[in-house]
Enzyme design. Structure first.
Site, short mmCIF file in Angstrom:
data_model
loop_
_atom_site.label_atom_id
_atom_site.label_comp_id
_atom_site.label_asym_id
_atom_site.label_seq_id
_atom_site.Cartn_x
_atom_site.Cartn_y
_atom_site.Cartn_z
N SER A 102 37.82 39.79 40.54
CA SER A 102 36.81 40.84 40.60
C SER A 102 36.27 40.95 42.04
CB SER A 102 35.70 40.54 39.59
OG SER A 102 34.96 41.68 39.29
N GLU A 202 43.90 45.36 38.39
CA GLU A 202 43.11 45.43 37.15
C GLU A 202 41.75 46.00 37.51
OE1 GLU A 202 40.11 43.51 36.25
OE2 GLU A 202 39.95 42.82 38.30
N HIS A 272 39.50 41.61 33.36
CA HIS A 272 38.22 41.18 32.80
C HIS A 272 38.37 41.00 31.29
CE1 HIS A 272 36.89 42.48 36.75
NE2 HIS A 272 35.71 42.00 36.52
#
Lengths: 299, 299
Positions: A102, A202, A272
């Site tokens: 992230s 992602e 996630h």
């Protein structure tokens, strides 16, 4: 293996989650401890910019076997121009495996851009190892894959992809992972110039039209076309709109495929989500597909 | 003045809103009509990519006095590599004023990058002129400012900014306006290389940390530092998080100001709000401040 958990990004709202993560990482065989500023707080950040920058440098100087981010959120963008990248690069030479995802993507790609050093895309501490049992606890696959990767025992991951790629085999530098963070580096000195690579991506909380906008930016910027393959992980937790009228992730991927000859695979268990693999960013890998079974290997 | 409303971006969900916009633009003195594909539909788009691209080129060939976007949404990113920019540039030479905001920023900045031609940041048709009376109708200031700008009578706009800029006076190219769209052009051939400019920015539905991330990207990419001033419009409709702990738009602006010497003004009445000015993108302007009263003039 010595493992240090530190906070380069968002505030850790729940100190107990960090305690649980430390206990579970001990159970997994790591000599886990937390950096002294891991629970610092300043607005939405895990301490002031100076505190978080000092934590990164402190961990680099200490060079544990594993340097794991507590969580993502937002915060590394503020530090990119100030991070002593060579210091981090030296820690990698001494054996440190930096791991997270992230917001952490900014540190990983900056490290690759400025030093060529690799890192690991994998779980953060509180989300990967800190959940209560009622909230799902620790995912066995995630934990096993992470531990094997850190011990140097993991050599490949497999996943099921779409039809149409049987026989594909390419070699190149693996890089990623968070799409929004990668795009936030475009035009800056912190984006590595990877050509002939395998780009995995992602994101979370982003509507497919926003995913598409980012992927088209990468295409128009010449980044996508310079890769040997793109591998899409999980894009979750987005809210459909009544205006979509059939537009969603599938339509987005189909559009993107119509715009480039670079193979765009899907199905990588990364993002996630609870069950995810751990992958080496900056490492030369082989991506191979047999039928719908895909492998990313770095042995 | 001939005014054509066309749809380069998202689907128009309510044809009645477009009817209302046409009626009200007639009342304002425009010979307003809609492009024949203005209500086309394809998934979340106002027609297929081919239909929307054809509409843009059809309007450019027709060269009305005003070419107004029906609405924003998402869609221009898909067309950027295919737009015949010189055709659009010729329409501007023939007198066409292209006007819109939000997603339309991609067309405006692409036009500036590829041809140097200017356009207008101002209301879109359905949102600016198509609301029912119950939903607020037409904002008088927005309508008057738009009509004056299109007739060539508007020479400046004024607004109240923060303290600390008394006496500031700079000249440069005015450009903007939607921050996310501008950032989506970074690294691509569609971003104009404006140096010494006055950059105005707005966005909607973006948390301040995301606004900050985008502004820091512009800073790290050398874009912000190359401007004489940055003028922030409205950043609305974001959802606070319990993790913010005092972080919000003010803290974001304060952080940004600590990172650059470029003056960062606030308070421009422009963005996804009912009352907004119409501004010339690509035009050389003077930005001057007396006390807290700021002016952007292009006489």
């Amino acid at each position: 293996m010595r493992l240090t958990i530190f906070s380069p990004s968002g505030v850790v709202p729940d100190g107990l989650a960090l305690q649980r993560a430390l206990a579970r990482l001990h159970e997994l065989g790591f000599d886990a401890r937390r950096d002294r500023a891991a629970l610092a707080r300043r607005q939405r950040f895990a301490g002031s910019d100076e505190e978080r920058l000092a934590a990164i440098h402190r961990v680099a100087d200490d060079a544990p076997d594993v340097a794991m981010s507590t969580r993502g959120g937002y915060g590394l963008t503020r530090l990119l121009d100030a991070i002593a990248w060579k210091k981090l690069g030296r820690s990698v030479e001494r054996g440190t495996r930096w791991v997270g995802l992230s917001d952490f993507t900014a540190l990983q790609l900056g490290l690759l851009a400025h030093t060529g050093a690799g890192s690991w895309a994998g779980p953060c501490a509180t989300e990967g190892f800190g959940r209560t049992e009622a909230a799902g606890g620790v995912d066995d696959v995630t934990a096993a894959c992470f531990a094997e990767a850190m011990r140097g025992e993991l050599e490949a991951v497999g996943f099921r992809t779409d039809k149409g790629f049987d026989g594909l085999e390419v070699r190149g530098t693996l890089w990623g992972s968070n799409l929004a963070m990668l795009c936030s580096l475009l035009g800056t000195p912190h984006l590595p110039a990877v050509r002939g690579g395998v780009l995995f991506l992602e994101d979370v909380n982003e509507h497919p039209y926003r995913i598409e906008r980012m992927l088209l930016q990468l295409l128009q910027a010449g980044v996508l076309g310079a890769q040997k393959a793109v591998v899409l992980g999980q894009f979750d937790a987005w809210t459909p709109s009544p205006l979509d009228r059939g537009y969603g992730l599938k339509a987005m991927v189909a559009h993107l495929r119509s715009k480039t000859r670079v193979p765009i695979l899907t199905g990588l268990p990364f993002g996630h989500i609870p069950t995810k693999v751990t992958l080496p960013v900056g490492r030369r890998v082989t991506l191979a597909v047999q039928g719908q079974q895909a492998f990313i290997g770095w042995a």
